[in-house]
Design an enzyme around this catalytic site. Structure first.
Site, PDB file in Angstrom:
ATOM      1  N   GLU A 147       0.860  -1.099  -0.081  1.00 59.11           N
ATOM      2  CA  GLU A 147      -0.009   0.020  -0.079  1.00 59.11           C
ATOM      3  C   GLU A 147       0.720   1.067   0.008  1.00 59.11           C
ATOM      4  OE1 GLU A 147      -3.243  -0.343   2.596  1.00 59.11           O
ATOM      5  OE2 GLU A 147      -2.792   1.604   3.600  1.00 59.11           O
TER       6      GLU A 147
ATOM      7  N   PRO B  32       1.398  11.115  -3.640  1.00 56.95           N
ATOM      8  CA  PRO B  32       2.474  12.142  -3.517  1.00 56.95           C
ATOM      9  C   PRO B  32       1.785  13.289  -2.754  1.00 56.95           C
ATOM     10  CG  PRO B  32       2.371  11.407  -5.596  1.00 56.95           C
ATOM     11  CD  PRO B  32       1.184  10.924  -5.102  1.00 56.95           C
TER      12      PRO B  32
ATOM     13  N   TYR C 257     -10.572  -5.197  11.920  1.00 56.06           N
ATOM     14  CA  TYR C 257      -9.619  -4.861  12.960  1.00 56.06           C
ATOM     15  C   TYR C 257      -9.536  -6.089  14.068  1.00 56.06           C
ATOM     16  CZ  TYR C 257     -10.777  -0.252  10.993  1.00 56.06           C
ATOM     17  OH  TYR C 257     -10.836   0.726  10.227  1.00 56.06           O
TER      18      TYR C 257
ATOM     19  N   HIS D  91     -11.995  -2.002  16.552  1.00 52.65           N
ATOM     20  CA  HIS D  91     -11.759  -0.624  16.363  1.00 52.65           C
ATOM     21  C   HIS D  91     -12.074  -0.025  17.508  1.00 52.65           C
ATOM     22  CE1 HIS D  91     -13.094   3.461  14.698  1.00 52.65           C
ATOM     23  NE2 HIS D  91     -12.254   3.047  13.723  1.00 52.65           N
TER      24      HIS D  91
ATOM     25  N   LYS E 140     -21.081  -4.745   6.552  1.00 55.74           N
ATOM     26  CA  LYS E 140     -20.316  -4.576   5.534  1.00 55.74           C
ATOM     27  C   LYS E 140     -20.066  -5.525   4.089  1.00 55.74           C
ATOM     28  CE  LYS E 140     -16.672  -2.838   7.566  1.00 55.74           C
ATOM     29  NZ  LYS E 140     -15.222  -1.708   8.014  1.00 55.74           N
TER      30      LYS E 140
ATOM     31  N   ARG F 250     -14.631   4.418   5.955  1.00 52.73           N
ATOM     32  CA  ARG F 250     -15.096   5.588   6.554  1.00 52.73           C
ATOM     33  C   ARG F 250     -14.344   6.681   6.730  1.00 52.73           C
ATOM     34  NH1 ARG F 250     -16.371   6.113  12.626  1.00 52.73           N
ATOM     35  NH2 ARG F 250     -14.097   6.756  12.365  1.00 52.73           N
ATOM     36  N   GLY F 251     -12.856   6.479   6.963  1.00 54.33           N
ATOM     37  CA  GLY F 251     -11.860   7.252   7.237  1.00 54.33           C
ATOM     38  C   GLY F 251     -11.955   8.018   8.531  1.00 54.33           C
TER      39      GLY F 251
ATOM     40  N   GLN G 263      -6.265  -4.129   9.692  1.00 61.54           N
ATOM     41  CA  GLN G 263      -5.332  -3.246  10.472  1.00 61.54           C
ATOM     42  C   GLN G 263      -4.189  -3.894  10.873  1.00 61.54           C
ATOM     43  OE1 GLN G 263      -4.018  -0.532  10.589  1.00 61.54           O
ATOM     44  NE2 GLN G 263      -5.936   0.568  11.524  1.00 61.54           N
TER      45      GLN G 263
ATOM     46  N   HIS H   1      -8.177   3.718  -2.506  1.00 57.23           N
ATOM     47  CA  HIS H   1      -9.117   3.701  -1.311  1.00 57.23           C
ATOM     48  C   HIS H   1      -9.991   4.695  -1.702  1.00 57.23           C
ATOM     49  CE1 HIS H   1      -5.917   1.916   1.514  1.00 57.23           C
ATOM     50  NE2 HIS H   1      -6.173   1.066   0.178  1.00 57.23           N
TER      51      HIS H   1
HETATM   52  P1  FAD Z   1     -16.540   1.533   9.834  1.00 58.14           P
HETATM   53  O1  FAD Z   1     -16.751   0.236   9.158  1.00 58.14           O
HETATM   54  O2  FAD Z   1     -17.617   2.576   9.509  1.00 58.14           O
HETATM   55  O3  FAD Z   1     -16.298   1.410  11.270  1.00 58.14           O
HETATM   56  C1  FAD Z   1     -15.929   2.594  12.109  1.00 58.14           C
HETATM   57  C2  FAD Z   1     -16.580   2.330  13.514  1.00 58.14           C
HETATM   58  O4  FAD Z   1     -18.107   2.333  13.727  1.00 58.14           O
HETATM   59  C3  FAD Z   1     -16.240   1.005  14.037  1.00 58.14           C
HETATM   60  O5  FAD Z   1     -16.251   1.019  15.528  1.00 58.14           O
HETATM   61  C4  FAD Z   1     -17.656   0.147  13.725  1.00 58.14           C
HETATM   62  O6  FAD Z   1     -17.737  -0.910  14.768  1.00 58.14           O
HETATM   63  C5  FAD Z   1     -18.474   1.251  14.126  1.00 58.14           C
HETATM   64  N1  FAD Z   1     -19.635   1.284  13.095  1.00 58.14           N
HETATM   65  C6  FAD Z   1     -19.954   0.517  11.836  1.00 58.14           C
HETATM   66  N2  FAD Z   1     -21.194   0.763  11.359  1.00 58.14           N
HETATM   67  C7  FAD Z   1     -22.034   1.046  12.464  1.00 58.14           C
HETATM   68  C8  FAD Z   1     -23.456   1.141  12.656  1.00 58.14           C
HETATM   69  N3  FAD Z   1     -24.136   1.047  11.490  1.00 58.14           N
HETATM   70  N4  FAD Z   1     -23.629   1.802  13.824  1.00 58.14           N
HETATM   71  C9  FAD Z   1     -22.899   2.104  14.851  1.00 58.14           C
HETATM   72  N5  FAD Z   1     -21.402   1.931  14.797  1.00 58.14           N
HETATM   73  C10 FAD Z   1     -20.806   1.214  13.382  1.00 58.14           C
HETATM   74  N6  FAD Z   1      -8.247   5.942   6.549  1.00 58.14           N
HETATM   75  C11 FAD Z   1      -8.326   7.119   5.519  1.00 58.14           C
HETATM   76  O7  FAD Z   1      -8.530   8.049   5.942  1.00 58.14           O
HETATM   77  N7  FAD Z   1      -7.560   6.875   4.398  1.00 58.14           N
HETATM   78  C12 FAD Z   1      -7.284   5.451   4.059  1.00 58.14           C
HETATM   79  O8  FAD Z   1      -6.846   5.308   2.720  1.00 58.14           O
HETATM   80  C13 FAD Z   1      -7.501   4.436   4.765  1.00 58.14           C
HETATM   81  N8  FAD Z   1      -7.055   3.277   4.616  1.00 58.14           N
HETATM   82  C14 FAD Z   1      -7.107   2.301   5.498  1.00 58.14           C
HETATM   83  C15 FAD Z   1      -6.689   0.956   5.047  1.00 58.14           C
HETATM   84  C16 FAD Z   1      -6.875  -0.164   5.983  1.00 58.14           C
HETATM   85  C17 FAD Z   1      -6.531  -1.529   5.435  1.00 58.14           C
HETATM   86  C18 FAD Z   1      -7.275  -0.012   7.460  1.00 58.14           C
HETATM   87  C19 FAD Z   1      -7.651  -1.027   8.039  1.00 58.14           C
HETATM   88  C20 FAD Z   1      -7.756   1.412   7.585  1.00 58.14           C
HETATM   89  C21 FAD Z   1      -7.473   2.415   6.854  1.00 58.14           C
HETATM   90  N9  FAD Z   1      -7.792   3.643   7.116  1.00 58.14           N
HETATM   91  C22 FAD Z   1      -7.778   4.716   6.030  1.00 58.14           C
HETATM   92  C23 FAD Z   1      -8.397   4.127   8.694  1.00 58.14           C
HETATM   93  C24 FAD Z   1      -9.976   3.963   8.492  1.00 58.14           C
HETATM   94  O9  FAD Z   1     -10.606   4.903   7.861  1.00 58.14           O
HETATM   95  C25 FAD Z   1     -10.197   4.227  10.095  1.00 58.14           C
HETATM   96  O10 FAD Z   1      -9.812   3.079  10.791  1.00 58.14           O
HETATM   97  C26 FAD Z   1     -11.823   4.541  10.441  1.00 58.14           C
HETATM   98  O11 FAD Z   1     -11.500   4.972  11.613  1.00 58.14           O
HETATM   99  C27 FAD Z   1     -12.711   3.359  10.474  1.00 58.14           C
HETATM  100  O12 FAD Z   1     -13.007   3.036   8.939  1.00 58.14           O
HETATM  101  P2  FAD Z   1     -13.690   1.757   8.563  1.00 58.14           P
HETATM  102  O13 FAD Z   1     -13.873   1.805   7.232  1.00 58.14           O
HETATM  103  O14 FAD Z   1     -13.265   0.609   9.170  1.00 58.14           O
HETATM  104  O15 FAD Z   1     -15.045   2.494   9.260  1.00 58.14           O
END
Ligand code: FAD
Length: 321
Positions: A21, A25, A182, A186, A202, A127-128, A213, A97
């Site tokens: 990954e 830039p 995670y 998370h 998801k 989600r970010g 992660q 992403h």
């Molecule tokens: P989600 O799946 O939405 O989960 C976030 C939190 O909300 C979790 O605690 C989950 O349990 C909870 N949740 C989910 N659905 C619900 C619901 N319906 N109701 C209540 N709670 C809920 N970040 C960036 O900004 N850019 C990147 O390019 C990037 N790349 C990544 C690549 C990988 C492989 C990983 C593991 C992470 C990356 N991240 C990136 C970080 C990521 O965006 C964060 O960890 C973020 O806080 C959670 O994203 P997620 O997609 O897991 O969110």
């Protein structure tokens, strides 16, 4: 080729593939830096290359007098464009992403349409993180609060459903969708069980595979896989590996990524804290041992996070692939 097909082919051949990954830039930089990072890694026949997505960078600094100052940090735009450029230059499937943070459903749809036109048929839906000036993640008023909703939008577009409604007789995108998982839960999840329930949502919304992660204790990954399977998640789960490389990582990695550093690793690093090269080597060897055990367990792909530093990834890949 869709990433999920690459994963299934690796599983069928019982051959673990190498993947990594990269960050796009910094604004104003060209492609030279990213090419310099990719060139040496091409020797290990990457299954795919991921490119992260970054929202507007606003940073808060606390002055000595306790007051705060906000300033804009140099951004890393261009995820879609650089992904297309990488895929064209290297002929390797490239996975941009895409995040919910800061984007409306319309922005997301436009980005997906661009990806489709550019031949990018894979996307990691996230989600970010919350931005620097937020206490908790705030979705765009016309955007998504959770990655599940983003997955739903992408899967819907594959069926011809757009934000403003369905388009009959349209060109259908065919995105393969990855999501984040995670092993150590998370940080915002109320419990590990709830986190797995959200992960399952998801997959049910249309995601094809999971990338985890980073973690330093393989038993946490194996336990995570067991818990996912028990919850009815059947898709491939790709482990994410980042070699620890500095003493500072002992504190920074757990704080940033919510991972635990095993005592044995921490002890060894502390014992060599004044020797940068030794610390780096300890981290590299730990990642090699982790990789070997994961390969022996039959994972289809190892997804490495170089985070701008490819040298240790080269050493790991040379040793294990
Ligand atoms: P989600 O799946 O939405 O989960 C976030 C939190 O909300 C979790 O605690 C989950 O349990 C909870 N949740 C989910 N659905 C619900 C619901 N319906 N109701 C209540 N709670 C809920 N970040 C960036 O900004 N850019 C990147 O390019 C990037 N790349 C990544 C690549 C990988 C492989 C990983 C593991 C992470 C990356 N991240 C990136 C970080 C990521 O965006 C964060 O960890 C973020 O806080 C959670 O994203 P997620 O997609 O897991 O969110």
């Amino acid at each position: 080729m869709n990433i999920v097909d690459i994963i299934h082919s690796a599983l069928a051949q019982r051959k673990t593939r190498f993947a990594f990954e990269l960050l796009p830039p910094l604004k104003g930089d060209g492609m030279e830096g990213i090419s310099a990072a990719i060139d040496p890694l091409m020797a290990f026949d990457p299954a795919y290359i991921n490119v992260t997505f970054h929202r507007e960078g606003i940073k808060q600094t606390v002055r000595a007098d306790g007051s705060t100052e906000w300033h804009v940090v140099r951004r890393r735009p261009g995820t879609v464009g650089i992904s297309a450029a990488i895929q064209k230059k290297y002929g390797v499937e490239t996975v941009p992403h895409l995040i919910c943070g800061g984007l409306s459903k319309y922005d997301i749809e436009d980005a997906l349409i661009d990806m489709d036109f550019l031949g990018l048929h894979n996307v990691l839906a996230l989600r970010g993180d919350k931005s620097q000036n937020e206490r908790r993640f705030m979705p765009h008023p016309q955007g998504h609060a959770h990655a599940t909703d983003l997955v739903r939008q992408i899967a819907g577009m594959n069926r011809g459903e757009f934000v403003d409604g369905e388009v009959e007789e349209c060109h259908h995108s065919r995105f393969s969708i990855g999501v984040a998982g995670y092993p150590e839960t998370h940080e915002e999840a109320a419990s590990p069980e709830e986190d797995i329930r959200h992960l399952k949502a998801k997959i049910d919304a249309g995601a094809d595979y999971i990338v985890t992660q980073l973690f330093y204790d393989n038993s946490r990954f194996f336990d995570f896989v067991t818990r996912c399977r028990a919850a009815g998640i059947g898709v491939p789960i790709i482990p994410g590996i980042k070699p620890l490389s500095t003493v500072r990582h002992l504190e920074l990695l757990p704080r940033t990524f919510g991972c635990r550093i095993p005592e044995e690793l921490a002890r060894e690093v502390e014992a060599h804290r004044d020797d940068k090269a030794a610390v780096r080597q300890i981290g590299t060897e730990w990642a090699i041992a982790q990789s070997r055990e994961l390969i022996a367990a039959g994972v289809p792909v190892l997804h490495y996070y170089p985070m701008g530093k490819a040298e240790n990834i080269i050493e790991i890949a040379r040793t294990v692939f």
